[in-house]
Design an enzyme around this catalytic site. Structure first.
Site, PDB file in Angstrom:
ATOM      1  N   GLU A 497       0.744  -1.138   0.015  1.00  0.00           N
ATOM      2  CA  GLU A 497       0.125  -0.061  -0.209  1.00  0.00           C
ATOM      3  C   GLU A 497       0.608   1.144  -0.411  1.00  0.00           C
ATOM      4  O   GLU A 497       1.903   1.741   0.763  1.00  0.00           O
ATOM      5  CB  GLU A 497      -0.358  -0.301   1.101  1.00  0.00           C
ATOM      6  CG  GLU A 497      -1.995  -1.060   0.821  1.00  0.00           C
ATOM      7  CD  GLU A 497      -2.146  -1.114   2.809  1.00  0.00           C
ATOM      8  OE1 GLU A 497      -2.638  -0.908   3.335  1.00  0.00           O
ATOM      9  OE2 GLU A 497      -2.716  -2.643   3.056  1.00  0.00           O
ATOM     10  N   GLU A 528      -4.601  -7.052   2.900  1.00  0.00           N
ATOM     11  CA  GLU A 528      -3.140  -7.382   3.405  1.00  0.00           C
ATOM     12  C   GLU A 528      -2.860  -8.748   3.294  1.00  0.00           C
ATOM     13  O   GLU A 528      -2.013  -9.544   3.567  1.00  0.00           O
ATOM     14  CB  GLU A 528      -3.178  -7.003   5.169  1.00  0.00           C
ATOM     15  CG  GLU A 528      -2.718  -5.743   5.857  1.00  0.00           C
ATOM     16  CD  GLU A 528      -4.092  -4.784   5.844  1.00  0.00           C
ATOM     17  OE1 GLU A 528      -4.117  -3.643   5.634  1.00  0.00           O
ATOM     18  OE2 GLU A 528      -4.903  -5.212   5.223  1.00  0.00           O
ATOM     19  N   ASP A 553       1.199  -2.899  13.404  1.00  0.00           N
ATOM     20  CA  ASP A 553      -0.419  -2.648  13.597  1.00  0.00           C
ATOM     21  C   ASP A 553      -0.993  -4.330  12.882  1.00  0.00           C
ATOM     22  O   ASP A 553      -1.736  -4.453  12.996  1.00  0.00           O
ATOM     23  CB  ASP A 553      -1.231  -2.340  14.113  1.00  0.00           C
ATOM     24  CG  ASP A 553       0.110  -0.861  15.306  1.00  0.00           C
ATOM     25  OD1 ASP A 553      -0.668  -0.546  15.922  1.00  0.00           O
ATOM     26  OD2 ASP A 553       0.786  -0.466  14.366  1.00  0.00           O
ATOM     27  N   TYR A 554      -1.121  -3.699  10.966  1.00  0.00           N
ATOM     28  CA  TYR A 554      -1.819  -4.429  10.206  1.00  0.00           C
ATOM     29  C   TYR A 554      -1.308  -5.875   9.383  1.00  0.00           C
ATOM     30  O   TYR A 554      -1.936  -6.104   9.080  1.00  0.00           O
ATOM     31  CB  TYR A 554      -1.332  -3.344   8.800  1.00  0.00           C
ATOM     32  CG  TYR A 554      -2.077  -2.283   9.297  1.00  0.00           C
ATOM     33  CD1 TYR A 554      -3.132  -1.487  10.357  1.00  0.00           C
ATOM     34  CD2 TYR A 554      -1.632  -1.037   8.228  1.00  0.00           C
ATOM     35  CE1 TYR A 554      -3.525  -0.108  10.905  1.00  0.00           C
ATOM     36  CE2 TYR A 554      -2.111   0.739   9.015  1.00  0.00           C
ATOM     37  CZ  TYR A 554      -3.100   0.552   9.876  1.00  0.00           C
ATOM     38  OH  TYR A 554      -3.431   2.340  10.186  1.00  0.00           O
ATOM     39  N   HIS A 595      -0.888   3.180  15.580  1.00  0.00           N
ATOM     40  CA  HIS A 595       0.412   2.651  15.412  1.00  0.00           C
ATOM     41  C   HIS A 595       0.915   2.611  16.629  1.00  0.00           C
ATOM     42  O   HIS A 595       2.614   3.514  16.004  1.00  0.00           O
ATOM     43  CB  HIS A 595       0.724   4.498  14.349  1.00  0.00           C
ATOM     44  CG  HIS A 595      -0.596   4.450  13.340  1.00  0.00           C
ATOM     45  ND1 HIS A 595      -1.731   5.198  13.155  1.00  0.00           N
ATOM     46  CD2 HIS A 595      -0.329   4.769  12.093  1.00  0.00           C
ATOM     47  CE1 HIS A 595      -2.486   4.732  12.483  1.00  0.00           C
ATOM     48  NE2 HIS A 595      -1.857   4.158  11.236  1.00  0.00           N
TER      49      HIS A 595
END
Length: 806
Positions: A497, A528, A553-554, A595
């Site tokens: 991304e 993801e 985090d993702y 974040h």
């Protein structure tokens, strides 16, 4: 959408004689019938206790025979545990190998797909040799190792198909002759109708449509997901109806979608021939929805489908069984007589039964010498210790003893004879110790490829600096590293991304898309799971992908793909497949709930099989990337979020120097306490060290650099010999990565011998930090926290020298 009503005799026999046509059809029926008998007999073997569990492809035989006709050398399949007939028809598996896998036979060559590590119907082909070198993947029909989590195969399928697009369009890859023939390979995928409800399915379908790759997905639709009917699974109870908007037209690219009944043999042959030709020649994704399938034995050996299917449904299934319908069609078309079919079916039953017996006998025979040896050893020992006679007798009388029972007996005999030393006991003990290494190879080996290109075999080159070396932002260190490596190796591709056009949110790839083109530096959608799958598939096909997840985090959104598929790939195939994908992300110190990512314990617990790199700055990160670009094992690299604009000296050999994985580094030598930390928190520790020096406290600060592997040279325990005190500073949750680090130092490195006080951990709070600098300060370890924790440890050891602060 293509019309599901196709001509009843759609096989093009214009260039075949009747006898040739007849031979093809009869052979297809024979394969399907033998596969059904394997399912029936396999279920029986489980229910009689010979195998632990079984799940089979009964009811899907005829469409899988049709699919196999379109599957060519160089093609790939990413499927699930219903595809045994396809494996038989494509020549990927024999029925004997099918049963060897059902029995979990670890003998070399018995189960060539997983070495006895996966349950039945989990296939894989040999992509690499024992030294990790690649086979010629264009000369075989390739199967990426199956996984059981439903839908999990979809993520990697995108990457397998995407590789064909890159091989076709990037002429710099033409030299990779063993991986592709001009990108003409199709990636076949299979999935059950109920699993199309999962998010990873929709992600993959959308991604393949956007990318326009040669992906052919077959949906086996038997109207149920275990006991749950389609009305609870799918809108309109029809997935191809749901996906109509993906159908391509004259103005917009998309899918070619087909729908065909699973019991209609000629229609299936026509659809697969036509659909795969479109996929292969036009390089567009194709979806084939195979409806009206049955599942004669129910979902698996764990229960009967009579519990949840109505009498009407069961009656319909018996009438629409695909093998029965093919049989009827063959008779009606005068292709074969009833007598010929009866004889064929009789021979098929005998053939399958003999294959099963042979697989079972070979499984037992592989263990009988071990059983006899242990019985003989314990019997000899029992002369001096009568209580062992019962163990020996019980093992000797176990007709179908498996290795577990043999070793239970051996270990119990060793324990009971501890005080009775004898030559016979020594012989048993020596045998047991020798078997330990053999059983490690059978059941525990190949977590990593460990081939000639493994990270520990990459030459270590130190970073070179001189008086002309520039001080630059950390992001520029990474950017220059990536630039030099992309110029060096055309196999390198990167995607994620915001990675392409803007060069990632922190500018590590700034300007590289313009320089190397969109095929090599590519933007993706927010997806993801399939970003990870894209990386896995490309890596399995010989490329060197960097799959970026914007923030640590993702990574949680893709953890299933990484854990179920990538992390276990080498292990579950016993080293016949690899996917050296590099997952690039950033985390640690920032602000706010979403974040601030440091869920390291989650990664440590779920990603064994990957290397986990936690560089403290961008120079160290670049060195790790340089190692990984030259190696062939997968890794996660977590860059420090707050390090991109910090100044670092740019190495003169930025694209060449390497940081070895697993080697801890002593950043500052000290005498009073060993402090182990990693990533962004190291700067906190170093700042605290300056204040503690005022109190006369000397810190030895150690950066492990990678957590998987961790400090293979035992630098931490060597430090403890000097300081006798240990603090682990970590911004994961309490008892998270800090507990792992303690276990490694105290247990694996025997560090507890050198302690003169309680080891301590300093971690974040149990929650994610609230937004703002205050939230960060009160939630994660601060300089004040480090200073006061270490001072308290010194106070506890010497209260007169270090009086209490509070």
């Amino acid at each position: 959408m293509q019309n599901e009503k196709l001509k009843p005799n759609a096989i093009d026999a214009s260039e075949l004689s009747f006898n040739e046509f007849k031979s093809i059809v009869i052979n297809d029926y024979k394969i399907a019938y033998e596969s059904r008998q394997a399912s029936v007999l396999g279920r029986r073997e489980v229910l009689t206790g010979k195998a632990k569990f079984g799940i089979f492809g009964d009811g899907k035989e005829v469409p899988q025979v049709a699919m196999a006709k379109a599957f060519k050398n160089g093609d790939w399949r990413s499927g699930y545990y219903r595809d045994q007939t396809f494996a038989f028809a494509a020549g990927i598996s024999t029925i004997k190998e099918f049963f060897a896998q059902l029995y979990a036979n670890p003998t070399e060559g018995a189960d060539p797909f997983s070495g006895g590590r996966q349950m039945n119907c989990h296939f894989a082909t040999k992509s690499i040799n024992k030294d990790g070198s690649w086979n010629d993947l264009t000369q075989i029909k390739n199967v990426s190792s199956d996984i059981s989590p439903t839908g999990g195969q979809m993520a990697r399928l995108v990457g397998l198909a995407y590789a064909s697009k890159l091989f076709r369009n990037n002429k710099e890859l033409d030299y990779l002759k063993n991986f592709s023939v001009n990108g003409n390979e199709v990636a076949f995928g299979t999935i059950g109708n109920a699993s199309t409800s999962e998010g990873v399915f929709f992600e993959a379908i959308n991604a393949a449509g956007v990318l326009q790759v040669p992906m052919a997905i077959s949906i086996w639709d038997d109207a149920y997901g275990i006991s749950v009917p389609a009305k609870y699974q799918t809108t309109k109870e029809d997935i191809s109806e749901v996906l109509k908007g993906f159908q391509r037209d004259a103005k917009n690219p998309g899918y070619e979608i087909y729908k065909v009944k699973g019991w209609d043999y000629p229609a299936l042959c026509e659809v697969y021939e036509k659909g795969i030709n479109v996929c292969r020649e036009e390089h567009v994704p194709v979806l084939i929805h195979v409806t009206e399938l049955t599942q004669p034995q129910g979902h698996s050996t764990s229960g009967s489908h009579e519990r949840y299917k109505s009498k009407d449904r069961l009656k319909w299934e018996s009438e629409h069984d695909c093998i029965l319908k093919m049989r009827e069609w063959m008779l009606e078309s005068a292709i074969v007589s009833e007598e010929e079919l009866v004889e064929l079916e009789k021979e098929a039953k005998v053939f399958v039964r003999n294959a099963q017996k042979e697989a079972w006998n070979e499984f037992l025979d592989s263990m009988k010498p071990e059983q006899k040896l242990v019985v003989d050893y314990i019997t000899a020992m029992a002369k001096n210790q009568p209580e062992l006679a019962k163990i020996s007798s019980q093992l000797a009388s176990t007709a179908d003893a498996q290795r577990r029972e043999i070793f239970v007996a051996a270990r119990k005999a060793i324990r009971l004879s501890t005080s009775q030393h004898s030559p016979e006991r020594d012989e048993l003990l020596n045998w047991y110790k020798n078997q330990d290494e053999i059983n490690y190879d059978r059941y525990n080996s190949k977590l990593h490829t460990n081939g000639s290109d493994s990270p520990d075999k990459i030459t270590v080159l130190n970073a070179v600096f001189d008086e002309f070396s520039k001080m630059v932002d950390g992001r520029e260190v990474l950017n220059t590293c990536f630039d030099e490596n992309f110029a060096r190796d055309p196999r390198l591709v990167a995607f994620g991304e915001d990675l392409g056009n803007i060069g990632d949110v922190n500018q590590g790839f700034a300007g590289l898309q313009a320089k190397y083109g969109e095929l090599r530096v590519t933007d993706t959608g927010i997806r993801e799971m399939t970003i990870m799958g894209q990386g896995i598939g490309l890596a399995m096909r010989g490329l060197k992908p960097i799959a970026e997840i914007q923030y640590l985090d993702y990574l949680i959104f893709a953890l299933n793909v990484l854990s179920d598929d990538l992390a276990s790939l080498s292990y579950r195939t016993k080293g016949i497949q690899k996917a050296p994908v590099i997952i690039r992300t950033r985390g640690h110190r920032l602000e706010g709930v979403w974040h601030s990512g440091s869920p390291i314990s989650m990664l440590l617990g779920s990603l064994r099989g990957l290397h986990l790199c936690v560089p403290r700055n961008m120079t160290q990160a670049a060195g790790m990337y340089n190692t990984l670009f030259r190696a062939d094992e997968p890794a996660v690299v977590i860059e420090c979020l707050n390090g991109y604009r910090l100044k670092e000296k740019l190495p003169n050999n930025i694209g060449e120097f390497t940081v070895p994985l697993g080697y801890a580094e002593v950043l500052e030598e000290g005498t009073d306490i060993t402090v182990v930390s990693y990533g962004s928190t190291l700067r906190i520790v170093q700042e605290a060290a300056e204040e503690l020096a005022v109190f006369g406290i000397s810190l030895e600060i150690i950066d492990p650099q990678t957590l998987l592997p961790f400090d293979i040279n035992n630098v931490c325990s060597a430090s403890l010999k000097k300081t006798n005190k240990l603090l682990v500073v970590d911004e994961d949750v309490p008892g998270g990565a800090s507990a792992y680090i303690l276990q490694q130092i105290l247990e694996n490195q025997n560090g507890y011998f050198h302690l003169d006080g309680q080891p301590k951990t300093l971690s974040s709070k149990a929650h994610r930090p609230p937004f703002g600098s205050d939230g960060d300060y009160f939630s994660k370890p601060s300089v004040d926290d480090v200073v006061e924790t270490i001072y308290k440890m010194m106070h506890d050891a010497n209260p007169s020298k270090f009086p209490s602060l509070f």
